[in-house]
Scaffold this motif. Structure first.
Motif, PDB file in Angstrom:
ATOM      1  N   PRO A  34      10.191   4.557   4.945  1.00 51.88           N
ATOM      2  CA  PRO A  34      10.000   4.694   3.498  1.00 51.88           C
ATOM      3  C   PRO A  34      11.327   4.947   2.780  1.00 51.88           C
ATOM      4  O   PRO A  34      12.216   5.616   3.303  1.00 51.88           O
ATOM      5  CB  PRO A  34       9.076   5.917   3.382  1.00 51.88           C
ATOM      6  CG  PRO A  34       8.440   6.061   4.726  1.00 51.88           C
ATOM      7  CD  PRO A  34       9.451   5.574   5.713  1.00 51.88           C
ATOM      8  N   GLU A  61      -2.189  -2.321   1.829  1.00 52.44           N
ATOM      9  CA  GLU A  61      -0.857  -1.927   2.293  1.00 52.44           C
ATOM     10  C   GLU A  61      -0.022  -1.375   1.139  1.00 52.44           C
ATOM     11  O   GLU A  61       0.648  -0.353   1.259  1.00 52.44           O
ATOM     12  CB  GLU A  61      -0.155  -3.126   2.933  1.00 52.44           C
ATOM     13  CG  GLU A  61      -0.740  -3.592   4.239  1.00 52.44           C
ATOM     14  CD  GLU A  61      -0.419  -2.643   5.388  1.00 52.44           C
ATOM     15  OE1 GLU A  61       0.501  -1.802   5.233  1.00 52.44           O
ATOM     16  OE2 GLU A  61      -1.080  -2.733   6.435  1.00 52.44           O
ATOM     17  N   HIS A  71       1.870   2.370   0.724  1.00 46.63           N
ATOM     18  CA  HIS A  71       3.327   2.478   0.674  1.00 46.63           C
ATOM     19  C   HIS A  71       3.815   2.976  -0.688  1.00 46.63           C
ATOM     20  O   HIS A  71       4.774   3.756  -0.763  1.00 46.63           O
ATOM     21  CB  HIS A  71       3.966   1.128   1.001  1.00 46.63           C
ATOM     22  CG  HIS A  71       3.803   0.725   2.437  1.00 46.63           C
ATOM     23  ND1 HIS A  71       4.355   1.453   3.474  1.00 46.63           N
ATOM     24  CD2 HIS A  71       3.166  -0.331   3.011  1.00 46.63           C
ATOM     25  CE1 HIS A  71       4.053   0.870   4.633  1.00 46.63           C
ATOM     26  NE2 HIS A  71       3.338  -0.210   4.380  1.00 46.63           N
ATOM     27  N   THR A 119       3.170   6.710  -0.969  1.00 42.07           N
ATOM     28  CA  THR A 119       4.175   7.425  -0.178  1.00 42.07           C
ATOM     29  C   THR A 119       5.510   7.458  -0.905  1.00 42.07           C
ATOM     30  O   THR A 119       6.188   8.492  -0.955  1.00 42.07           O
ATOM     31  CB  THR A 119       4.341   6.755   1.200  1.00 42.07           C
ATOM     32  OG1 THR A 119       3.116   6.837   1.923  1.00 42.07           O
ATOM     33  CG2 THR A 119       5.441   7.432   2.014  1.00 42.07           C
ATOM     34  N   SER A 150       9.577  -0.935   2.205  1.00 42.66           N
ATOM     35  CA  SER A 150       8.184  -0.997   2.642  1.00 42.66           C
ATOM     36  C   SER A 150       7.284  -1.541   1.541  1.00 42.66           C
ATOM     37  O   SER A 150       6.311  -2.257   1.807  1.00 42.66           O
ATOM     38  CB  SER A 150       7.707   0.390   3.079  1.00 42.66           C
ATOM     39  OG  SER A 150       7.889   1.336   2.028  1.00 42.66           O
ATOM     40  N   VAL A 151       7.595  -1.222   0.266  1.00 43.06           N
ATOM     41  CA  VAL A 151       6.811  -1.727  -0.865  1.00 43.06           C
ATOM     42  C   VAL A 151       7.059  -3.220  -1.034  1.00 43.06           C
ATOM     43  O   VAL A 151       6.126  -4.009  -1.242  1.00 43.06           O
ATOM     44  CB  VAL A 151       7.172  -0.960  -2.151  1.00 43.06           C
ATOM     45  CG1 VAL A 151       6.457  -1.570  -3.363  1.00 43.06           C
ATOM     46  CG2 VAL A 151       6.804   0.513  -2.005  1.00 43.06           C
TER      47      VAL A 151
END
Length: 632
Positions: A100, A214, A218, A221, A504-505
């Motif tokens: 992340p 997903e 993400h 987070t 991750s995004v």
């Protein structure tokens, strides 16, 4: 022949930059000025400049053969970092780039060192070699200062005058300084020349529903862990989906200072109405409106003295918004914010481009693609036959072919009367000239043609038009956000975070095909699917977008004298690459409110300002390595 660019006087002012650097192998005698050595095995020293200890995460080998360092806005827990180290031990070094946050990763596995930037192009790796040692950095400017490399004027000219061209590739804005393209890693091994390797994305081939699941995880987070870094956090609240969603997610975890910027021309637009409604519904938001008209700020204010401007690693559009950003962030600073959230990058990952419909057709969905192209032409009030013809032509042409054609035509003078804006059919072309191509001299056209030819040599013939255009737009946004963050830290001591640009995004969003993310008549369906229930429902149903053109015209008019001085003193013109007369004519037209190449004017102004602020002294790499470090 073009003349060499002149430099500003040496030592004309002190500069403060924030970057990461390293060397391989460890045999040099100098290091970055004020560089702090990262504690790891020492076979390949890594230094940070302008980072504090909390921005360096390290998982040592502990008897194994692999270790991982993550520097920047890495949000990984110690356990997640150890997992990345263990994965590298097993040969899956890519895992270190999937944590992340937005950061640089350095992975050592036995004698091999890999330096990995992020996929969005915020943390980019640059390098150069003297034959015995490779020196790398997240700042091309720092490496250029070390060697005295000059700006690459051809690379600077290309984004001014062309669209759809990867003007950088493996080059940088400085001659002789190499760039590791986002999505690749720099690989360093003793006795071998440096090379790059592709970093496979963590996700691919997802449906909209799968991608939304997903993305929801993400993005939550990304925001939650940032709120845990400090109790004082601020955020943009424009009223649009991107920034408003982030502010809403952050407000779920504690108090947030939310700032909405408006002016006399924007006060009746939808942005402000949505921002007020969201702020009224979320009790943990402290909402402040900044009216630029009342504050006396506008576009292109404060550019009369380039020596007082912040120094960035590349030309930054934020320079044209400097006074606006200062006023916009003032409430956040008064609040004591230690971290500011921006929605930059949302358009690039939650949305896509019309070119994605060509990808849909090439992937077997011709009927659906044709229906959506019809809807696209209707929304742009463009003739359907021109839109369909261009889509068909692009689908039959490879990217290298399109670039080679553009390179051949770029050496010829641009046709007078070229449109100052791109029409619907133009948005379906691989690449092409902008109206600002009229500004190029013969030498300028030749220089730009060479950039296009180089791009053609490395372009993939199997590239899909939509995916390629989205990739280029994402990397331009990543570069622009990096400079905005540099300015925020230099000018106001406030880090600017863009969670949509976290690796991750980005991976979660881009795993969904572009034609699923961009649907004519709909607006950001991926955001709606991922964030329903987490942000106000009415926000996800919004279909409007507030235009900023009128405010931009007003800023041009208010700062005519300063802008004309910048153009008349153009270093690119002095080098024989552009003709200032058509530039000034375009500026005068824009001041009168006529349709003009506003984006190119903005880019030219900040490019000239950037060139005028570059130091020509070895300002970043002149400190001898301390004796104890050399001995170690």
């Amino acid at each position: 022949m073009p003349r060499a660019l002149s430099h500003p006087p040496a030592g004309h002012r002190e500069v403060e930059m924030r970057f990461i650097a390293g060397a391989f192998p460890a045999q040099g005698q100098t290091q970055p000025l004020n560089g702090a050595l990262v504690p790891w095995d020492g076979t390949a020293p890594v230094w940070t400049v302008g980072h504090d200890l909390s921005q360096v995460s390290y998982s040592p080998a502990l008897g194994g053969t692999a270790e991982v360092v993550a520097i920047g806005n890495c949000l990984a827990t110690p356990a997640e970092l150890r997992e990345a180290r263990d994965a590298a031990e097993r040969g899956t070094w890519e895992h270190a780039s999937r944590l992340p946050g937005s950061y640089l990763a350095v992975v050592r596995t036995r004698g091999t060192v890999r330096v990995i930037g992020d996929r969005a192009g915020v943390q980019v790796v640059y390098w150069l070699s003297d034959g015995e040692q490779v020196t790398w950095s997240t700042s091309a400017l720092a490496l250029a200062a070390r060697t005295g490399a000059r700006p690459d004027t051809a690379v600077l000219l290309a984004p001014l005058t062309l669209h759809g061209v990867d003007h950088l590739g493996s080059r940088s804005y400085f001659e002789g300084v190499h760039r590791v393209e986002p999505g690749r890693a720099l690989v360093l091994e003793q006795g071998r020349a440096p090379r790059t390797e592709a970093v496979a994305p963590s996700l691919s081939g997802l449906s909209l529903r799968e991608g939304a699941t997903e993305l929801a995880g993400h993005l939550h987070t990304a925001v939650q862990r940032r709120t845990e870094l400090t109790a004082s956090i601020s955020a943009d609240l424009s009223g649009g989906i991107d920034s408003s969603a982030l502010a809403s997610l952050a407000a779920a975890h504690g108090p947030v200072m939310a700032v909405t910027y408006t002016d006399g021309l924007l006060a009746d637009q939808d942005d402000l109405h949505y921002a007020r409604r969201i702020a009224a519904d979320l009790t943990t938001l402290t909402h402040t409106e900044v009216n630029g008209t009342t504050a006396g700020v506008g576009h292109f204010d404060g550019l009369h003295d380039p020596q007082r401007l912040p120094l960035t690693d590349s030309p930054s559009l934020t320079l044209g918004l400097l006074a606006i950003k200062r006023a916009q962030l003032a409430p956040a600073l008064a609040y004591g914010s230690r971290l500011h959230l921006t929605g930059r990058g949302g358009d690039n990952v939650l949305d896509s481009t019309p070119m994605s419909l060509i990808d849909l057709a090439l992937s077997g969905g011709r009927r659906t693609a044709a229906q959506r192209l019809y809807a696209f032409a209707r929304t742009r009030t463009s003739p359907l036959h021109t839109v369909l013809f261009q889509a068909a032509r692009t689908s039959r042409t490879t990217y290298p072919q399109a670039l080679n054609t553009l390179a051949a035509t770029t050496t010829e003078p641009a046709a007078e009367g070229h449109r100052a804006w791109l029409q619907a059919a133009d948005l379906l072309k691989w690449c092409g000239p902008l109206a600002s191509a009229l500004w190029l001299t013969a030498d300028g056209r030749q220089a730009v043609a060479e950039v296009v030819s180089r791009a053609a040599d490395t372009a993939r013939p199997d590239a899909l038009p939509g995916a390629e255009s989205a990739r280029l737009a994402l990397h331009r946004m990543g570069e622009e956000h990096a400079t905005y963050d540099q300015i925020g830290r230099q000018q106001w001591g406030l880090p600017i975070h863009a969670p949509y640009l976290d690796g991750s995004v980005v991976d979660a969003c881009l795993a969904v095909p572009g034609w699923e993310r961009w649907v004519p008549g709909d607006f950001k369906p991926l955001a709606r699917a991922a964030l329903t229930g987490a942000v106000p429902a009415y926000l996800l149903q919004r279909r409007t977008k507030t235009p900023m053109t009128a405010s931009l015209h007003l800023g041009l008019r208010a700062n005519t004298a300063a802008l004309r001085r910048i153009i008349k003193a153009s270093r690119l013109a002095a080098a024989g690459l552009i003709d200032p007369k058509p530039v000034l004519a375009a500026l005068d037209g824009a001041i009168r409110g006529e349709r003009a190449p506003l984006g190119a004017l903005h880019q030219l102004v900040v490019t000239e300002l950037w060139l005028s602020t570059l130091p020509n002294a070895n300002a970043f790499w002149q400190q001898p390595i301390p004796e104890q470090e050399t001995a170690a």
